[in-house]
Scaffold this active site. Structure first.
Site, short mmCIF file in Angstrom:
data_model
loop_
_atom_site.label_atom_id
_atom_site.label_comp_id
_atom_site.label_asym_id
_atom_site.label_seq_id
_atom_site.Cartn_x
_atom_site.Cartn_y
_atom_site.Cartn_z
N THR A 153 0.89 -9.17 -5.52
CA THR A 153 0.65 -7.83 -4.99
C THR A 153 -0.41 -7.86 -3.90
O THR A 153 -1.36 -8.64 -3.98
CB THR A 153 0.23 -6.85 -6.10
OG1 THR A 153 -0.40 -5.70 -5.51
CG2 THR A 153 -0.76 -7.48 -7.07
N SER A 202 -7.84 -3.60 -10.64
CA SER A 202 -7.52 -3.21 -12.03
C SER A 202 -7.31 -4.48 -12.84
O SER A 202 -7.17 -5.57 -12.29
CB SER A 202 -6.25 -2.36 -12.08
OG SER A 202 -5.10 -3.19 -11.89
N LYS A 235 -2.76 -10.83 -11.62
CA LYS A 235 -2.03 -11.44 -10.51
C LYS A 235 -2.92 -12.41 -9.73
O LYS A 235 -2.43 -13.42 -9.20
CB LYS A 235 -1.51 -10.34 -9.55
CG LYS A 235 -0.48 -9.41 -10.18
CD LYS A 235 0.90 -10.08 -10.26
CE LYS A 235 1.98 -9.06 -10.60
NZ LYS A 235 3.34 -9.66 -10.64
N TYR A 273 -4.68 -5.26 -14.32
CA TYR A 273 -3.37 -5.77 -13.90
C TYR A 273 -3.49 -6.59 -12.60
O TYR A 273 -2.98 -7.70 -12.51
CB TYR A 273 -2.39 -4.61 -13.71
CG TYR A 273 -1.28 -4.92 -12.72
CD1 TYR A 273 -0.26 -5.78 -13.07
CD2 TYR A 273 -1.29 -4.37 -11.44
CE1 TYR A 273 0.74 -6.10 -12.15
CE2 TYR A 273 -0.30 -4.67 -10.53
CZ TYR A 273 0.71 -5.54 -10.89
OH TYR A 273 1.69 -5.84 -9.98
N HIS A 274 -4.15 -6.01 -11.60
CA HIS A 274 -4.28 -6.75 -10.34
C HIS A 274 -5.03 -8.07 -10.57
O HIS A 274 -4.73 -9.08 -9.95
CB HIS A 274 -5.00 -5.89 -9.29
CG HIS A 274 -4.18 -4.73 -8.81
ND1 HIS A 274 -4.39 -3.45 -9.23
CD2 HIS A 274 -3.12 -4.68 -7.96
CE1 HIS A 274 -3.50 -2.64 -8.64
NE2 HIS A 274 -2.72 -3.37 -7.87
#
Lengths: 391, 391
Positions: free
Chosen positions: B145, B180, B186, B182-183
């Protein structure tokens, strides 16, 4: 201060616990014996005969000093344990050594890689959430590693790099080139810590530590039952400690490959001094502070030569036998890492000397009957996943 | 080519699977329905009525096109499943969408953060080990991302930054400021991928994707049973898709905070085009290639204005109501991200237009009876761990 020591049974965690207790702090040490179990599985052991458990070590410490180290035997990936620790002990500082610390261990196979990353990332996330919920003003002092940076072709700064790019500028996290699944887990931790400071305003200091050597601290010398562990096997041993042991038992010193690999090093007594300086000078709220924690740079071959020279002084004949490098790493490279922030806080380095090496020879000699020689040479290889685990 | 699509039941994974099958490739799609289960738990759902399972979707696709998509329902954190997939299917390319994809989901609480990071890191490690052991020449196309970079005050390059520092220079991984849990997962993946390429010589392309919008691809239009999912709730919905839906149902558009947050965006048909270009032009052995995958930059407020304007054209009266920003992020900032590498491979962008927005209105209108309006407004907040989970 109320200081929580995570990984309090380890090579550094145990002497750190004793040091803070003797300095008048309330200390709570936690460990789940990951490293002891890994040694048992591999058939290896600490050179030094350490107490059988953290409670036994704390008992001995109380007998010797009259001081208390409260202990918890528990797994930091279990939230109920972390939560209870923070709720009941209400730490003002958290010193976090509580991770699986070995690069070779993490490279054994997929399972060990997944375990190392999961264990380290999850227990650090648990600590960050516990701080955010229960101890938002506490200061986290987290042990990272200089190995997060790898060996870039530029000077390594302390955590951040001032970047000028296309006429604009910013101060950004220093790029990372970690060299093992373990070192990667520390990079993941650093990113998670930075985020927690940015988002929740936590205080954290990431200590990117060099390779630690040495066997004694002021406290371990008080009584044989207070010794810290000393690892020399291929999984948990590190360059200088292993070389000293090899010299004493008449094993050739075994630099991996050319031996031009250069890293930062520090004496175990300076680790304790650095951690203490970090704890006594906390980061600001919201600050993710990074210190490069080492005192001198050496190549592996320079260390081997130093050990050979110190050996000659005391009548040990020391040979150097290069072995095939099991790792994938540059064996000749530029290396220059800044390490001024801890000096600015008052660090007084104990530099490496022949006298120190000779005193290590002496201590190692005392326990040389305990040496298990079959696990000294490297067996874990960075390449060759396919050969190692065909199904 | 034999192409393994991980996360083949998702918003992008399902149309990608159909596209490659229609282009004549052998496709094997895998999914464990993480997102469907998260929707069930939250009481939300896709706007579009999608097939009840991956096998049912593959059956419908076979009826409509005569073409086969082989499917596996399974969890990529389970090594036995990953190993069997690689051993039996022998993929030449692996398109990896198979992760928990939501920033708000990862910020719900500690448990969701730990789940997101563990799930994503472990399944990607499993894929890397499977490649190293069983498919060392396959090419991994991994969905990352643009959010890995955050919003630095300098131009964002594609994965690497040429650094000049103290008279020396190197090309290093671009520094990451993910926003976040989530980020962060990644970012962890990207570091793990880079390492696997350096150490084992794997081929990987990390697609740092912008925000995807759109509801239809060539294949989803063939038959209603082939629709892809369309999320608009606070957890899985994204800015433009949600704004279009809000416009259709007469809900004010809800930019978070000032709305100056600028990001890269792309049409879902361009996602498929980019993934195809990456697959057909594999990375070299040992190369960790990074593409910034988006076609245009917009601020949230620019998108809201575009939707309002397009709404006026078709007689929808659209209001814009800024809501308190649940995230911790800069609401006004510099943003300029390079995205030329996919253009160099031949990407022909489908740029955002009023016509496209109007056609989205039309498709959304067809399913507007299915809208569940209570979960559109943000409920998950980045700050305030303490308030949310006091014990």
């Amino acid at each position: 201060m109320r200081i929580l020591i995570l990984g309090g049974d380890g090579y550094l965690g145990w002497p750190t616990s004793m040091h803070f207790a003797r300095a008048g702090h309330q200390v709570h040490a936690v460990d789940d014996y990951l490293r002891r179990r890994a040694h048992q599985e591999a058939g290896t052991d600490s050179l030094t005969p350490i107490g059988p458990s953290l409670p036994a070590r704390a008992d001995a410490f109380r007998e010797v000093t009259g001081l208390e180290i409260v202990v918890t035997e528990g797994d930091l990936t279990d939230w109920s344990i972390v939560e209870r620790l923070f709720r009941e002990f209400e730490p003002e500082a958290v010193v976090h050594y509580g991770e699986m610390p070995s690069a070779p261990y993490s490279m054994i196979d997929r399972e060990h890689a997944v375990f190392t990353q999961t264990n380290n990332v999850v227990n650090t996330l648990n600590v960050l959430y516990a701080m955010a919920e229960l101890a938002p003003d506490a200061h986290l002092v987290k042990l990272g590693t200089m190995g997060e940076y790898g060996t870039p072709n530029i000077d390594i700064e302390e955590g951040y790099l001032d970047v000028e790019h296309n006429g604009r500028s910013d101060t950004l996290p220093f790029p990372k080139l970690p060299g093992s699944m373990y070192h990667l887990s520390k990079v993941h931790d650093s990113h998670n810590l930075h985020f927690a400071c940015r988002i929740w305003g936590l205080r954290a200091t990431d200590l990117n530590q060099g390779v630690v050597y040495g066997i004694e601290t002021e406290e371990t010398k008080l009584d044989e039952r207070l010794l810290t562990r000393f690892d020399y096997d291929e999984v948990f041993g590190t360059a200088l400690n292993r070389f000293c042991l090899q010299a004493v038992i008449g094993h050739p010193l075994t630099p991996y490959g050319k031996g031009g690999q250069t890293r930062g090093y520090l004496n175990i007594v300076d680790t304790i001094q650095c951690v203490e300086l970090a704890v006594l000078n906390p980061a600001d709220a919201g600050e993710f502070r990074v210190f490069n924690q080492f005192t001198e740079q050496f190549s592996v071959l320079e260390l081997a030569e130093l050990v050979r020279k110190a050996g000659a002084e005391v009548g040990l004949e020391v040979r150097i036998d290069h072995v095939d490098n099991p790792r994938v790493e540059a064996e000749e490279h530029y290396y220059n890492a800044v390490h001024t922030k801890l000096m600015d806080l008052g660090l007084k380095p104990h530099l490496l000397s022949e006298t120190l090496i000779e005193s290590m020879f002496e201590t190692i000699g005392r326990y040389k009957d305990r040496v298990i020689p079959d696990h000294i040479l490297p067996a874990t290889r960075w390449r060759g996943v396919r050969e190692r685990s065909p199904g």
